[in-house]
Design a protein around this motif. Structure first.
Motif, PDB file in Angstrom:
ATOM      1  N   ASN A  96       0.737  -1.257  -0.061  1.00 29.08           N
ATOM      2  CA  ASN A  96       0.267  -0.004  -0.176  1.00 29.08           C
ATOM      3  C   ASN A  96       0.769   1.274   0.055  1.00 29.08           C
ATOM      4  O   ASN A  96       2.206   1.172   0.434  1.00 29.08           O
ATOM      5  N   THR A  97       0.158   2.486  -0.628  1.00 36.91           N
ATOM      6  CA  THR A  97       1.026   3.566  -0.818  1.00 36.91           C
ATOM      7  C   THR A  97       1.520   4.048   0.887  1.00 36.91           C
ATOM      8  O   THR A  97       2.359   4.327   1.009  1.00 36.91           O
ATOM      9  N   THR A  98       0.544   3.825   1.688  1.00 36.61           N
ATOM     10  CA  THR A  98       0.695   4.223   3.125  1.00 36.61           C
ATOM     11  C   THR A  98      -0.066   2.922   3.888  1.00 36.61           C
ATOM     12  O   THR A  98      -1.027   2.380   3.634  1.00 36.61           O
ATOM     13  N   PRO A  99       1.224   2.376   4.552  1.00 34.60           N
ATOM     14  CA  PRO A  99       0.548   1.062   5.389  1.00 34.60           C
ATOM     15  C   PRO A  99      -0.332   1.347   6.417  1.00 34.60           C
ATOM     16  O   PRO A  99      -0.688   2.421   7.056  1.00 34.60           O
ATOM     17  N   GLU A 100      -0.944   0.182   6.876  1.00 33.97           N
ATOM     18  CA  GLU A 100      -2.015   0.307   8.112  1.00 33.97           C
ATOM     19  C   GLU A 100      -1.233   0.877   9.452  1.00 33.97           C
ATOM     20  O   GLU A 100      -0.144   0.590   9.227  1.00 33.97           O
ATOM     21  N   SER A 101      -1.876   1.431  10.203  1.00 33.03           N
ATOM     22  CA  SER A 101      -1.190   2.115  11.153  1.00 33.03           C
ATOM     23  C   SER A 101      -0.401   1.465  12.039  1.00 33.03           C
ATOM     24  O   SER A 101       0.749   1.927  12.579  1.00 33.03           O
ATOM     25  N   PRO A 102      -0.605   0.071  12.409  1.00 29.21           N
ATOM     26  CA  PRO A 102       0.484  -0.795  13.516  1.00 29.21           C
ATOM     27  C   PRO A 102       1.577  -1.002  12.390  1.00 29.21           C
ATOM     28  O   PRO A 102       2.728  -0.876  13.153  1.00 29.21           O
ATOM     29  N   ASP A 103       1.595  -1.288  11.049  1.00 21.44           N
ATOM     30  CA  ASP A 103       2.678  -1.105  10.418  1.00 21.44           C
ATOM     31  C   ASP A 103       3.636   0.018  10.229  1.00 21.44           C
ATOM     32  O   ASP A 103       4.744   0.351  10.096  1.00 21.44           O
ATOM     33  N   LEU A 104       2.849   1.260   9.946  1.00 23.23           N
ATOM     34  CA  LEU A 104       3.496   2.517  10.024  1.00 23.23           C
ATOM     35  C   LEU A 104       4.137   2.888  11.130  1.00 23.23           C
ATOM     36  O   LEU A 104       5.460   3.357  11.277  1.00 23.23           O
ATOM     37  N   TRP A 105       3.529   2.707  12.374  1.00 27.12           N
ATOM     38  CA  TRP A 105       4.133   3.062  13.612  1.00 27.12           C
ATOM     39  C   TRP A 105       5.264   2.025  13.787  1.00 27.12           C
ATOM     40  O   TRP A 105       6.441   2.760  14.467  1.00 27.12           O
ATOM     41  N   ARG A 106       5.504   0.925  13.345  1.00 24.63           N
ATOM     42  CA  ARG A 106       6.581   0.175  13.701  1.00 24.63           C
ATOM     43  C   ARG A 106       7.766   0.650  12.692  1.00 24.63           C
ATOM     44  O   ARG A 106       8.822   0.745  13.238  1.00 24.63           O
ATOM     45  N   HIS A 107       7.610   1.090  11.558  1.00 21.86           N
ATOM     46  CA  HIS A 107       8.441   1.848  10.708  1.00 21.86           C
ATOM     47  C   HIS A 107       8.963   3.050  11.197  1.00 21.86           C
ATOM     48  O   HIS A 107      10.274   3.359  11.175  1.00 21.86           O
TER      49      HIS A 107
END
Length: 518
Positions: free
Chosen positions: A167-178
């Motif tokens: 996805n262009t912007t990942p789901e929030s758990p993945d986003l915050w992990r990154h």
């Protein structure tokens, strides 16, 4: 970071006006150290988010086996989930609050890394990826490769993980992990593409952006599975200004007045603008000169000005560069470092040029896939290659964005000499039907053909170029560096347009060398 327990996490949700309940089979208050919404990505100490129409209790069991210490779920799903995992503590919210609760919980679980990491967020109908890579190129050129993180359509790099993006912007758990990884890796900054879907469905909710950038707005992503209408699409994108310390706005964009109004009424303490030939803007460009190798211009940034260049043409490329310059300055780089980094920008699958040794055939690979992007790209190519035969290869996606089936062939027919229609992520639809709909939009008698196998369609375009009797440009559009086709039963691996272009150009060079030695 400070220890976070499940009960404290419940307090975080309530502080954001989200009603929740803790369901603990024992008196244990587990410590939460991360979050995940995919059981395959769970790490010890995570809270696992049970979401999605296809979710099954078995996923929760897999998460518990991987180390999840609690789960977050829709309260209505608690009975079946508790039956599957009776010993696992739960945090429940109303179904309508689950996505926002997931974002808040993920931010807290990973210790709010956005407070220690400068994050640039970029939204817009076109140019997000190119602008993000320009920022990365500037930072990496000035400070060393790998010093700038990126999250976007092509790839995700956070200093620890480096992989293709789904996805262009990942789901929030993945986003915050990154974001947490980028902080742990001590990156100098991170640039992320923020999609309208991410803003509408709270994937990026709560991320503290140093800069929130709005490139442009056009008609796209309107369908039953994306945005119901243009207003929904536009208003979703404008939400980026609710979470940035500074706002960046393109004065050349359609609806610029509304964008500026949203930027000024949002959370930003300052609004910075950019535009072509606009001395009133903070960043602006003058003296644009394009040719087949790229474009040169004067970059004005605040009170300074320098000659600058990009290795690909297009006024829209300069517009992206102006935004990138503001972003790089925010990260502490000088105008000289910015100019040096722009000159060596490479964006996978965007404005990639491949040329035969004799210059007879040029291949251009670009991800352009909507009306605005087609018009910007093809007009730039027409300006730089006015006397060349131009052959475009493209299709349209299935299941969404149906307007592209009219827009893409209509725009392409204004600028190219021949079109080869082909397959592009048909999903559950028959690609032949999609191509027929596109064909109906073309002017009567316009030279075109349909070759459904994309690799064969590319081969056909190069054959036409080789035999056209003059210089030729082959445009491979809408897939870029994407190595998959989305079909009814999932994703099929395919050779990327970039790889196909490189291979065909190499074959033409080989033939020419052989003929010259005979």
């Amino acid at each position: 970071m400070d220890t976070l327990t499940l009960s404290q996490l419940a307090g975080e949700l309530r502080a954001h006006d989200i009603a929740c309940e803790v369901h603990a089979p024992t008196t244990t208050d587990p410590v939460i150290t991360g979050a995940a919404c995919d059981s395959r990505a769970v790490r010890a100490g995570d809270i696992f988010v049970c979401k999605g129409a296809a979710f099954r209790p078995a996923f929760l069991s897999s998460a518990r086996e991987a180390g999840a210490v609690a789960y977050l779920a829709d309260a209505a799903k608690l009975p079946e989930l508790a039956a599957a995992e009776p010993a696992l503590p739960a945090l429940t919210v109303a179904a309508g609050d689950l996505r926002r609760a997931m974002a808040i919980a993920s931010a807290a679980a990973f210790g709010r890394p956005d407070r220690d990491l400068p994050i640039i967020g970029i939204t817009g109908t076109k140019g997000k990826t190119t602008c993000a890579y320009m920022v990365r190129s500037i930072v990496d050129h000035a400070r060393g490769k790998g010093t700038c993180g990126i999250i976007g359509t092509v790839e995700t790099y956070d200093g620890i993980e480096d992989s293709p993006s789904r996805n262009t912007t990942p789901e929030s758990p993945d986003l915050w992990r990154h974001l947490a990884n980028a902080c742990d890796a001590q990156l100098g900054g991170l640039v992320m593409e923020v999609s309208s879907q991410a803003l509408k469905y709270d994937r990026s909710y709560g991320v503290d952006l140093a800069l929130g950038c709005f490139l442009n707005i056009g008609l796209d992503h309107i369908s039953a599975v994306e945005h119901k209408d243009f207003e929904d699409y536009f208003s979703s994108k404008l939400r980026i200004f609710e979470q940035c310390r500074r706002a960046v706005v393109n004065l050349d964009s359609d609806h610029a007045d509304r964008i500026l109004e949203a930027a000024r009424s949002g959370s930003a303490d300052r609004v910075l603008t950019f535009g072509l030939n606009r001395p009133e803007a903070y960043a602006w460009a003058s003296d644009l000169q394009a040719d087949e190798t790229g474009i040169r211009f004067t970059l004005h940034l605040g009170e300074e000005a320098r000659p600058a260049s990009l290795p690909f043409p297009g006024d829209f490329s300069v517009s992206n560069a102006l935004c990138a310059a503001i972003c790089a300055e925010e990260l502490g780089l000088s105008i000289d470092q910015i100019v040096a980094g722009l000159a060596v920008t490479h964006v996978p699958g965007r404005m990639e040029f491949y040329r035969t040794d004799d210059g007879r055939v040029t291949a251009v690979v670009d991800y352009a896939h909507n009306r605005m992007a087609f018009d910007s790209l093809l007009s730039a190519i027409q300006g730089s290659f006015a006397d060349a035969e131009k052959i475009a290869v493209f299709g349209a996606v299935g299941g969404k964005a149906v307007e592209r089936r009219h827009d893409l062939p209509e725009v392409a027919a204004k600028y190219v000499n021949r079109i080869v229609l082909t397959t592009d992520d048909p999903w559950t639809e028959d690609p032949a039907d999609i191509c027929r709909q596109m064909e109906e939009t073309l002017p009567a008698g316009f030279p075109h053909e349909t070759v459904l196998d994309r690799e064969a369609a590319v081969a056909r375009a190069f054959e036409l170029a080789k035999n056209c009797g003059r210089r030729a440009v082959v445009l491979l559009l809408a897939k870029g560096s994407d190595a998959t086709q989305h079909v009814a039963n999932g994703y099929e691996h395919v050779e990327t347009d970039s790889a196909l272009a490189a291979r065909h150009i190499a074959e033409l060079n080989s033939r020419q060398r052989k003929s010259s030695t005979c």
